[in-house]
Design a protein around this motif. Structure first.
Motif, PDB file in Angstrom:
ATOM      1  N   TYR A 484       0.805  -1.212   0.000  1.00 42.90           N
ATOM      2  CA  TYR A 484       0.000   0.000   0.000  1.00 42.90           C
ATOM      3  C   TYR A 484       0.848   1.277   0.000  1.00 42.90           C
ATOM      4  N   GLU A 485       1.975   1.260   0.660  1.00 47.31           N
ATOM      5  CA  GLU A 485       2.802   2.467   0.691  1.00 47.31           C
ATOM      6  C   GLU A 485       3.318   2.825  -0.696  1.00 47.31           C
ATOM      7  N   ASP A 488       0.433   4.014  -2.781  1.00 44.01           N
ATOM      8  CA  ASP A 488       0.042   5.370  -2.407  1.00 44.01           C
ATOM      9  C   ASP A 488       0.948   6.413  -3.059  1.00 44.01           C
ATOM     10  N   MET A 515      -4.424   2.220   4.780  1.00 43.37           N
ATOM     11  CA  MET A 515      -3.326   2.712   5.613  1.00 43.37           C
ATOM     12  C   MET A 515      -3.832   3.467   6.842  1.00 43.37           C
TER      13      MET A 515
END
Length: 819
Positions: A484-485, A488, A515
């Motif tokens: 997810y990081e 993102d 997140m």
């Protein structure tokens, strides 16, 4: 001077005029053949070709005197096209959702430029033949690509169209629209064709195109072609040519034979056509419900409509909820199109837009009539083929929306413009309605404004959309891997490039939610609603934000709103059930969760919630029943086996702690999982690894207490199935944090059963005592329905080593031995 020579002389042009004609046809070819491999939407690369090409050809057209003079001297036959596209563009001023309209209009002005340049070109017999050769080229290339897809040779296969082909068009229905246009051109262009080679190649392409049409399985396209084809067969002029030689008769008989043979070979398409008689057939039933839903929308704004490109925002306000009980709408998040081009045109542009479109068709028929009245032999049949192809597209659009895809729009408007241009070339063109300097200045200004808008808005707009879409696809891949990081970071870049893309904003909001950046997620979802206030499931996403912040009343309000725009959603009912559970409203929670289970029977979380609810009510029989249903859907739920054990203990059935092989409370199909529960209760092992179809590799490190070894064994779990697969093992020696590959072995195992030990043999490793090694395993071969697992032991039999398993954040070991 004979007629053919006269046409050829009329078709002669300057170098720039020829360049314009060549570029027009190159644009046409590229729009048909380009296929976006890096982005999600196949329309984007085609749009880039059209936008850039139209700007370039527009500049060439106004820079060459003869072309410019023809372009400026438009007559009444061209005004319907200007009116139609003008309404499309002008709808921005009264659009209910201007950002949606603005996004749709990126290609409208380039398409208008293309149409007007073609319509005012000098198109004689030679240029008409050149366009027919373009049809031959595109038919051959797209047909071969389509057959390659059918036989699994597509280098970039798309999911969702299994059993159907779409070639370079991104969707089987859009490819079918090309085929019903090109097949008549291929057929009729051969009737006046003197070349034997062209006849043979044309017949081969005709066969290839019919084959591809069957493989698209698009019944509306096939029926449309038959419906439109029949009246033209009885044209007096057509019949006269059929009597002039043997070849036309042979060609017609051969075509009938090809079509008949194709029907025999593709019985599934015949079955789909016959299914049209069934009013409950999902395709018919869903269209009826869509059309019924649109009646109030049409009555509310009958004159100008809601604005071009706004259908997806308008429809949820009027839809019949029953539609979402009909497949495939049971799983679709939203309806983007009306499944009828004319109804969608009425919704978006009202009666004004529909009448302008009908005026374009009247101009087309007028141009075709002028051609028919001329004594032209060789040019008549290609024009007839183009006209039949356009008619087939028009008939198909009663139950389809092919104009919503750029390729099909280009086919239709290019074909219309070509017929009008040919009519002007072979007959005396009509005089302009406004003559002299007034029209010259006015038309030149309009064209310069349109070309300027392409340079300033359309090209930058489509380039930014394309760049952002590539980033979106990359981010979605990372989301699937739970990265997810990274996702993102990429989505933030995409938002900076295109801040008004609903898909990008929705994905950004979903990642922020994952997140737990709730305020950021809220901002993204509100941005989506500012573009389309009825976008399905966005209110549900906002409800998740409020739920996590414990604003339960606000979350319930959002879920009620979400249910309006996306009825019968299991996700919405599940979250509502969670909220009622948290508020201790047991009756409402049970009702919501049972509805959710009915709507989403493959979601294990719903059955876990129902199990938890009945545990609270101390109804352990019901709790066990729902926990087991969850395990049936997803066996690899470690915590739920603990819930089952707890429920059985609370029920006071200590002797029945092992799940019985038979019993009314458990579904009979769960027999395959009994060994898992039995072994867990007997402490034979602790848990299974995740299914080896969901992870790439699994590794076990170990330290040796023997001088040498040449094999190791690992225990497998197959759920009482016999499976065959290949196991690849890589053996590394570990020196500190460094790993050095020693050997790679690949072994095939046939019909391995549950609880078997797999032994992998290596070349003998000497001087092994005290060294640390790592074995990394990967599996290939068993189909996904055969869940294959390794057994894990939580007792840490190798204290100096450990399990390398990204999907399971526990410290454990494989059931593993070294010899």
């Amino acid at each position: 001077m004979n007629k053919t020579t006269h046409l050829r002389e009329q078709g002669s042009s300057t170098f720039l005029s020829l360049s314009v004609w060549w570029l027009l046809n190159i644009i046409f070819v590229l729009v048909m053949l380009t296929f976006s491999l890096s982005a999600n939407q196949p329309d984007l690369l085609k749009s880039l070709v059209l936008v850039g090409g139209s700007g370039l050809v527009g500049c060439l057209a106004i820079s060459e005197r003869s072309v410019r003079e023809r372009l400026l001297a438009i007559s009444f036959i061209h005004y319907p096209f200007l009116l139609y596209f003008g309404i499309q563009i002008g709808s921005l001023s009264c659009s209910e959702y201007p950002l949606l309209t603005l996004s749709y209009l990126v290609t409208t002005i380039p398409l208008l430029i293309l149409v007007m340049i073609v319509a005012r070109s000098q198109v004689g017999l030679e240029r008409l033949r050149f366009f027919v050769m373009v049809i031959y080229l595109v038919s051959g290339l797209t047909g071969l690509y389509g057959i390659g897809q059918h036989y699994g040779l597509d280098p970039v296969p798309w999911l969702g169209f299994e059993g159907r082909i779409f070639s370079t068009f991104g969707h089987p229905n859009f490819y079918a629209s090309w085929l019903i246009f090109s097949i008549p051109v291929l057929l009729f262009s051969q009737l006046g064709q003197p070349s034997v080679f062209m006849r043979v190649s044309g017949t081969a392409l005709l066969f290839l195109s019919f084959w591809c049409l069957m493989l698209t399985r698009c019944r509306s396209a096939l029926l449309s072609l038959i419906i439109v084809f029949m009246p033209f067969v009885f044209f007096k002029k057509t019949y006269r040519f059929l009597k002039n030689g043997v070849w036309p008769v042979i060609l017609i008989l051969l075509t009938i034979g090809i079509v008949g043979g194709m029907f025999i070979m593709h019985t599934d398409l015949v079955t789909r056509i016959c299914a049209l008689r069934d009013a409950n057939e999902t395709s018919i039933k869903s269209r009826v419900l869509i059309y019924q839903s649109l009646v109030p929308a049409l009555m509310e704004k009958p004159v100008l409509g809601f604005g071009t490109g706004t259908f997806s925002a308008v429809f949820p306000q009027y839809h019949l909820a029953e539609l979402y009980r009909v497949p495939p709408f049971t799983t679709m998040t939203m309806l983007k199109h009306a499944h009828s081009e004319y109804l969608e045109l009425l919704v978006e542009n009202g009666l004004t837009g529909l009448l302008a479109f009908l005026a374009c068709l009247a101009a087309l028929l007028y141009g075709f009539r002028r051609i028919v009245r001329q004594d032209i032999d060789q040019g008549y049949f290609p024009i007839l083929g183009i006209m039949i192809g356009l008619g087939a597209i028009l008939v198909q659009n009663w139950v389809s929306v092919s104009f919503r895809f750029l390729s099909t729009q280009t086919i239709f408007w290019f074909g219309c413009a070509l017929i009008i241009a040919y009519a002007d070339t072979v007959t005396s063109p009509k005089q302009p309605v406004v003559s002299g300097k007034v029209q010259t200045i006015l038309t030149m200004c309009v064209f310069l404004i349109m070309i300027g808008s392409i340079v300033v808005y359309s090209i930058p707009g489509i380039v930014s959309r394309y760049r952002a879409d590539i980033l979106l696809k990359t981010a979605r891949g990372l989301i699937e891997q739970h990265e997810y990081e990274q996702a993102d970071e990429i989505l933030h870049r995409a938002v900076r490039i295109n801040a008004n893309d609903i898909d990008i904003l929705s994905a950004s909001g979903a990642v922020a939610l994952h997140m737990n950046r709730l305020e950021s997620a809220r901002d993204f979802f509100h941005a989506v609603l500012s573009i389309n206030p009825h976008y399905p499931l966005t209110h549900y996403s906002l409800a998740q934000v409020e739920y996590r912040e414990n604003n339960l009343d606000r979350a319930k309000q959002l879920l009620v709103e979400a249910d309006k725009w996306r009825p019968f959603s299991g996700h919405i009912k599940e979250l509502l059930g969670r909220i009622y559970l948290q508020e201790r409203q047991v009756g409402e929670a049970e009702s919501a969760l049972r509805q959710a289970a009915e709507l989403a029977p493959d979601n294990p979380d719903i059955f876990i919630l129902l199990g938890n609810l009945f545990m609270e009510l101390q109804d352990y029989h019901q709790a066990l029943h729902y926990y087991r249903q969850s395990i049936e859907i997803e066996p690899d739920q470690i915590a739920i086996w603990g819930n089952i054990k707890q429920a059985q203990q609370d029920l006071g059935q200590k002797k029945a702690a092992r799940i019985p092989l038979h019993g009314d409370m458990f579904p009979s199909k769960s027999v395959a999982f009994h060994i898992t529960a039995f072994c867990a209760e007997q402490n034979m092992y602790d848990v299974l690894s995740p299914s080896l179809h969901t992870i790439e590799t699994i590794g076990q490190s170990f330290s040796t207490e023997c001088d040498a070894f040449d094999r190791f064994s690992v225990q497998i779990a197959t759920r009482y199935q016999r499976v065959s697969f290949s196991l690849t093992a890589r053996l590394y020696i570990m020196e500190g944090q460094e790993e050095s590959l020693l050997q790679t072995v690949r072994q095939t195992f046939e019909r391995i059963g549950d609880a078997d030990w797999l032994t992998v043999r290596f070349d003998r490793v000497n001087n092994a005592r005290g060294n640390r090694y790592l074995v990394v395993l990967s599996l290939s071969g068993p189909p996904p329905e055969h869940r294959t697992h390794f057994w894990l032991s939580m007792k840490d039999r190798y204290p100096q080593g450990g399990l390398r398993l990204n999907e399971l954040s526990v410290e454990s070991d494989l059931r593993f031995r070294v010899q």
